[in-house]
Design an enzyme around this catalytic site. Structure first.
Site, PDB file in Angstrom:
ATOM      1  N   GLU A  82      25.892  -7.275   5.330  1.00 40.77           N
ATOM      2  CA  GLU A  82      27.101  -8.078   5.077  1.00 40.77           C
ATOM      3  C   GLU A  82      28.318  -7.418   5.719  1.00 40.77           C
ATOM      4  OE1 GLU A  82      27.227  -8.567   0.810  1.00 40.77           O
ATOM      5  OE2 GLU A  82      25.830 -10.250   0.868  1.00 40.77           O
ATOM      6  N   GLU A 117      19.458 -13.402   1.786  1.00 44.33           N
ATOM      7  CA  GLU A 117      19.578 -13.282   0.326  1.00 44.33           C
ATOM      8  C   GLU A 117      19.756 -14.687  -0.226  1.00 44.33           C
ATOM      9  OE1 GLU A 117      22.590 -10.466  -0.861  1.00 44.33           O
ATOM     10  OE2 GLU A 117      21.869  -8.931   0.544  1.00 44.33           O
TER      11      GLU A 117
END
Lengths: 658, 658, 658
Positions: free
Chosen positions: B141, B303
């Site tokens: 991320e 995710e």
């Protein structure tokens, strides 16, 4: 009963003193608290002590047959001290404290501790045996205004030492916290940071929990240090420290701190600053019982509101009679000494809007006459009951580890409440809510710390938010239930251990068997009002909604909210376990629902209750000679309590034969 | 289709592993993502590598016929690294990041880049050819939690170098920005400050725009650096990085970043933390299409929400069936691989409330069975269509330069939206609103970056908020319209050039001729609702209200609001230009108005649409063998889609002959 | 009358200049303001002056028969200056200002003052006798954007010197402030901290008051310094500085500052930035009269809104005619010169959204024609009256010491108002409210500083919030009443002395006798609406509710609110004292109540008033030749003023024989 006042002779001229004392005595005041901000007066330069000022006033007090509690002056140090030791200053969220306001001291600083030892020793030696001195207040509202957390470099250094003492090896710390998470494996204690201000994700919850424990230990140790000195040089004078008004104090373990003191005192402000309304009376009652319950003994109110107070902002003006009521409320809830804050209103400084018994002039005020009358009224009964135990068969139980845990991990935005940036009082307010249900049913209820209570003294134990479990407490609770007690548990019970790890079982973890229930799912609904039904009564709940899966428990209430997929699922269950009973409440109920639920539980436990509406409180006290029923009308209108008509703000005490 | 899970073997004991893998396989999971927070495990001390831990788990995975994507661990570095190099830490708005949480690294730091090269090289050499490893995720991320902006001194130094490279001379920089404004004429690059926290007026907008570009370049360069290493030592394993959940990412040019990677992956959380409701489904669809559209290819969800998540606060609890729906939603919008976050819920650490497929224990949860069922249901069709292009004739187009520009210069308070202090998502949310109108009309719609799209692939281009113009993009758009395309423009189109200067002509600047309209006046109405009428339909608009002056365009809608002096003035116009059409919308419309307007445009462009109410979504997919109509019921109640009755949270896939 | 424009030739090419000037002249503009952000242009390197740029433009201006006011460029310094002297930067609440934005300079810095002297001297020598130059503006909006408070170390050092000069000995300072409070007894001046950011309790109020005074003195001294230079080298050119838009300026004593200048100028933005509505017209009138009243002379508007303005956020768009109205409003309230901000809208920089007379191009705008027309319309009458005194029999009086005091001690949350973090405008807004009542009754009303007014010029003096008393002002007020004046006092009158000590008597302290009233109790009700009744008219009040105890006064109004225990108690009293009258108002009334009350007072004072509804304003002006009745319709609809029908945004001037 002792009635006293917080007096600041240093804010007036010596000429004023005699007149002040005379007016106090006329009012019924026989004692004062002095000197808690007097360090600079007593040690104007390093090592140059000058006690003449307080000597004079103490002599005058003694001459007038009055007494004094002396405060040690460590809550604000003199400018010369920080000039010499610039690092004795706390830091909070990136802001360094400074001289010019108060509570700046870093409790971890060796320099600050040494300086404190010196002034307290000098003061104790000088005043310790003065005939007017009847006791000591150590520091002032210790930990208040966010000073229970310190992000300074000195604090970090001490935190690392504390961790080393606790964990011995860094490997042990890494494993106990679970530092493999996000890969923060430390190689040495000096790599550990201060868990302070951060940009995005917070620090490890097990670390924060330890950081809070470290501060609690440090502050308790600081109080102990002073206590040792005072006990040595002022033999026989009881010690206390005045706990600050925010009720349940989430960082410092006040029950532990109390064990080094002789009695509890606290500062009771039902309204302060810009508050538009005073706290609801059950909340004030919870605060009284919290303080009473720390030692389960009579307590002192070291600062009892006597006027209209705030720093740069004010709010609600107490109505005629209300200040008197609040004073009596302290007494009937267990206080045996009241010091009014403050005698005269300061003309200068940050408290020039903290109105006391008198205003800035010396003309007697309405408040003066009101409190004078109140002292007379209550004195008739108080001496018979104030030294007796406040009787109760029910206790609400708080727990310092959970107070700390919920502070940094509130789970629901409904359990987050920060009226000031340096406090998160979600746990405190929620505990008071669970307490309130009993209070409005006029059932004498204790409010006790899990670490010090003997459960078997009670029929009913209410233990909300007990998510972090201490094994020894769990075992005592199990015994309590087995032997016939009724235990009321709340949402998120038994989720984690003292290291901050979630159990590898389901909520309520170790309590599952006795509660006869399992929780796999919950929603954090914030302040939404979610509908449910308890028997025929619809109600709402909020904050956290657990979906209970009873194993052996019976269902007492179910969700009914059409917006929720768990409509029809259980929210409250009851389980019999050996001779006892466990009620499990999976959400935070609205006050009326708590009352309806408690009624059922009280009835089953054969404990009598009444209800006279939301503004009447009734208590029972046991005196040496008589018993007392006490009716309190918290409203400014006339009120009924059964057949009795209570006047506005009346406290009616009805003695009964024993 | 690949189904996988994000797995953290380091959070469990080796004993658990075999059981974990067995349960995963039973569920239908054949792959895991590993190691993205494992730096400290792999390099516990500087230069001392130890890959034994992940070796063991990879071997076990391989033995079980499963595969793994490895994360490079640079999103959180070990404590020893910052001890050695204290200045590798980012700073944001005056707060230094620190060890103990994550994403602290300064991407401009040479020391940090060197350390990253070393660990990634060692890891790539060691695991690059392991038979279980099927790919790499670079960092984690990257840029999330505000780490795309860094106000540290090291960042400032690098910014000055970047500026020197771009502008060569300080005179050129002064002139290009327009530093004569407020007289901030620099004499050398080392006089340039960091445009960070400030007391009152902000920094120069052209400077801020460059500051954002600098960060984007720096972060992309960091990803490239890792990509080069991995391509060298792990030949043939495709590379990605997981883009963080906030949709349109206003600082980093993700389309550019994507060009150094093999495929896009992202993290899909329709609800997270204290959200009271999940995002509306058109918003989730926009996020899917944003990620799909960066490369216009199938993508991975690295995710995928599998439970109930948050750090210290939780919120909405997904209903039974909803998690399964969200998983399928990713697939039908273009994902060919799903990794669930996370396999088991951590017992400790900041994510102990990030509930995964399993809870803290190992008993199979409802979610486990729900997702297991979902995998079976979707697999029947997915393999036929997931590798095919998601077909569309309409595209909404975003633009990184405008994303950045609107972030620091939102013009209207209605275009300011900061759910967290480190993000301003006004542009993102507004783009999603313009997208949503097409989505609820069940028209397959792409969401593409202006820099990478080929406009002629589409019949309709929707280009809102295109205020800062890139010449080459303008030229392509002009050609698109000339050749028959329909272009929908929004307020403030064509106001400024890439240097941040306003054009010395009127809005829509270079677009004036093709739009046949001119704008001299506008109001920034914030979140007021201003009335207008489109044909017979009254509607409201907000944020910005432009007063259009048509030159050649016809008026489609006018303001009708009595409180506004521009009542009666045009708000929407349409202009024919060569073979094409330009619709100009001078305000932000409410969703229903967008839908009504789009209906007219679609009809004219002969693109079919349907409407089954606000909670049903319909998509079309083309498979190798068959075509598919996909109906999605986003509500917890039964729903109609034409004659079809859809069950709560049902995803119904209807195959059709090609 | 002079009409001018704020012109930035440095933002355009020389080619543009001639055209710009031509268009200006066509519009009726004959003067420009120049150079106030031009330091870096005039001194690109230390000591290397280059005035050629402004020379050229001044010559061109002169050639065209126009004039210029030059701004000294000290509001933003060149980057080389801070590179050489890093500590000339201000700091506010922990944030250091920086180059790249504006108003960074520390006014206490000797280095900054030296550099300012040099540039101003060079500029004055160079341009001082240029035939186009008709005057000087010193600095720009000095003190704006929070730059009136500086927490930097240099500021602290200077504060200590200022204190030493004021108090001579530290004992004197300790006693005067009352530092025995919380035991903060300083031993030397270098122990005094900066009263800046703090964690909890604020600093001593007497200290903060001095800190504000120190800043005021410092800034005034800085202006004086420049004035001396300009008077020496630019003989006969009048001096001003443009006061910033926020009305009553709570830190700097602007009346004192004005005494060093030749005339007042200010920046008039009835709407700015993200405001959704312009200020109500009585508030704009208060701002006009505030500026007019500082010297009680005609004033210049140095920046008169001419468009639509803001930095990164915009809001309300002025309606056609409204900009013209606001320009005339300035003139009829006392302005004799108007400079529009700004001539052309900048294409770059932080003000690229500050729309001026022209947009980013050169096409004439609606605003251009509107203002051109307005200039013609007003010119017919303006020259006859603008140099005459604005006549009034009523004055509202503000006081700098009280402005400061209420800023840091607002008492009621209703008196706290911070639209931006660096300003607390509760006092300002409340003063405007007391002013507004007269304004809507169309009574010409002055707004004057207590330190400079001659009370006997008026029949009625309105003196709200006069809590901190200056003895000499009190004596003048007493004489004013004794001699027949009507004095209107507000809540908290006469509570404290100039040292910040509360009087040891009751509110209204020294005013008790003349007001015939005493106040022992008050509530701070925030923004609650508390009911009262004045004669037959029910009304509400807020902020502070005093309970008046009349001694000799008669009661005019009483509280009627059932929720308040002081229902029935007096809120307004009137007392005759010698030949005069004192009205005491114990709360902040809603506007309608103020109007009803003022009506009664005006009637008794025999001052005529009218009321034409909330959007019509009427004024009277006295010209040399004629008198004028001026009717202003502040609404976008037609409106009646008696029998007159006023068009939207019309200003109708009706001449009358003298």
């Amino acid at each position: 009963m002792i009635f006293g006042a917080d007096y600041y002779p240093e804010q007036w001229t010596q000429k004023d003193w005699e007149e002040d004392i005379r007016i106090m005595k006329e009012m019924g005041i026989s004692s004062v608290r002095l000197a808690e901000f007097g360090w600079a007066l007593m040690e104007p330069k390093e090592g140059k002590y000058d006690f003449s000022f307080f000597n004079k006033i103490l002599n005058l007090i003694h001459k007038n047959g009055m007494t004094a509690i002396l405060g040690t002056p460590t809550a604000t140090f003199p400018p010369w001290l920080v000039k010499k030791f610039p690092d004795i200053i706390q830091e909070r969220d990136g802001v360094k404290r400074t001289i010019g306001t108060r509570r700046q001291a870093c409790f971890s600083s060796p320099d600050y501790r040494k300086a404190s030892v010196k002034i307290v020793t000098a003061m104790a030696k000088h005043f310790g045996n003065h005939p007017a001195v009847i006791g000591w207040q150590i520091d002032n509202e210790i930990g208040h205004e966010g000073s229970d957390i310190d992000h300074s470099p000195v604090s970090l250094k001490a935190f690392r030492v504390w961790l080393k003492n606790k964990y011995k090896t860094i490997q042990n710390l890494n494993e106990t916290w679970g530092n493999v998470f996000w890969g923060v494996l430390y190689n040495s204690f000096d790599e550990i940071p201060i868990p302070g201000v951060h940009v995005a994700s917070n620090f490890h919850p097990s670390m924060i929990q330890d950081f809070y424990r470290f501060h609690s230990d440090t502050i308790i140790d600081f109080v102990k240090l002073q206590a040792q000195i005072l006990r040595k040089f002022s033999v026989g004078r009881p010690l206390t420290t005045n706990l600050y008004p925010s009720p349940f104090l989430p960082i410092i373990d006040m029950a532990e701190l109390a064990s080094y003191l002789d009695y509890i005192s606290w500062d009771n402000y039902p309204t302060w600053g810009e508050q538009e309304e005073p706290f609801p009376h059950p909340f004030i009652a919870a605060m009284q019982q919290y303080n009473r319950g720390l030692k389960n003994l009579p307590f002192t109110v070291m600062e009892q509101i006597s006027g209209f107070q705030g720093h740069d902002l004010l709010g609600y003006l107490p109505a005629p009679g209300q200040t008197k009521l609040w004073m009596k409320h302290s007494i009937v809830h267990g206080s045996n000494a009241i010091y009014f804050f403050r005698y005269r209103t300061a003309r200068f400084g940050q408290e020039q809007l903290c109105y006391g018994i008198l205003d800035h002039d010396k003309e007697k005020t309405e408040r003066y006459f009101e409190l004078q009358k109140g002292i007379k009224e209550i004195s008739e009964y108080a001496d018979d009951f104030v030294e007796e135990l406040f009787p109760a068969q029910v206790a609400v139980v708080h727990d310092i580890e959970n107070a700390r845990n919920w502070k940094h991990q509130p789970i629901s935005s409904g359990l987050k409440y920060s009226p000031v940036p340096w406090a998160q009082l979600g746990y405190d307010v929620e505990m008071a809510t669970w307490f309130s249900g009993m209070n409005v049913l006029n059932v004498n209820t204790h409010f006790r710390p899990a670490s010090k209570i003997d459960f078997k003294d009670y029929k009913i134990i209410i233990l909300p938010m007990y998510t972090m479990v201490t094994d020894s407490i769990f075992q005592k609770l199990e015994r309590f239930v087995k032997e016939g007690g009724t235990l009321i548990l709340g949402y998120r019970t038994g989720a984690k251990d003292l290291n901050g790890w979630m159990y590898d079982s389901q909520v309520p973890g170790p309590f599952s068997e006795m509660a006869g229930v399992k929780v796999r799912k919950f929603e954090a609904v914030g302040n939404q009002k979610v509908k449910f039904k308890f028997r025929f009564f619809p109600g709402t709940c909020s904050k956290i909604c657990e979906i209970l899966e009873p194993t052996t428990a019976e269902v007492w209430a179910r969700y009914t909210d059409k917006k929720k997929f768990y409509k029809g699922q259980p929210i409250i269950t009851a389980n019999s376990y050996h001779k006892g009973r466990v009620i499990y409440i999976g959400a935070s109920l609205e006050p009326l629902s708590f009352m309806l639920l408690y009624r059922r539980i009280l009835r089953e436990a054969k404990i009598p209750f009444t209800f006279y509406g939301p503004t009447v409180e009734k208590l029972n006290r046991t005196g040496r000679n008589q018993n007392y029923e006490i009716f309190i009308n918290h409203s400014g209108k006339k009120n009924l309590a059964g057949l009795k008509i209570l006047n506005p703000y009346e406290v009616r005490i009805t003695p009964k034969k024993k």
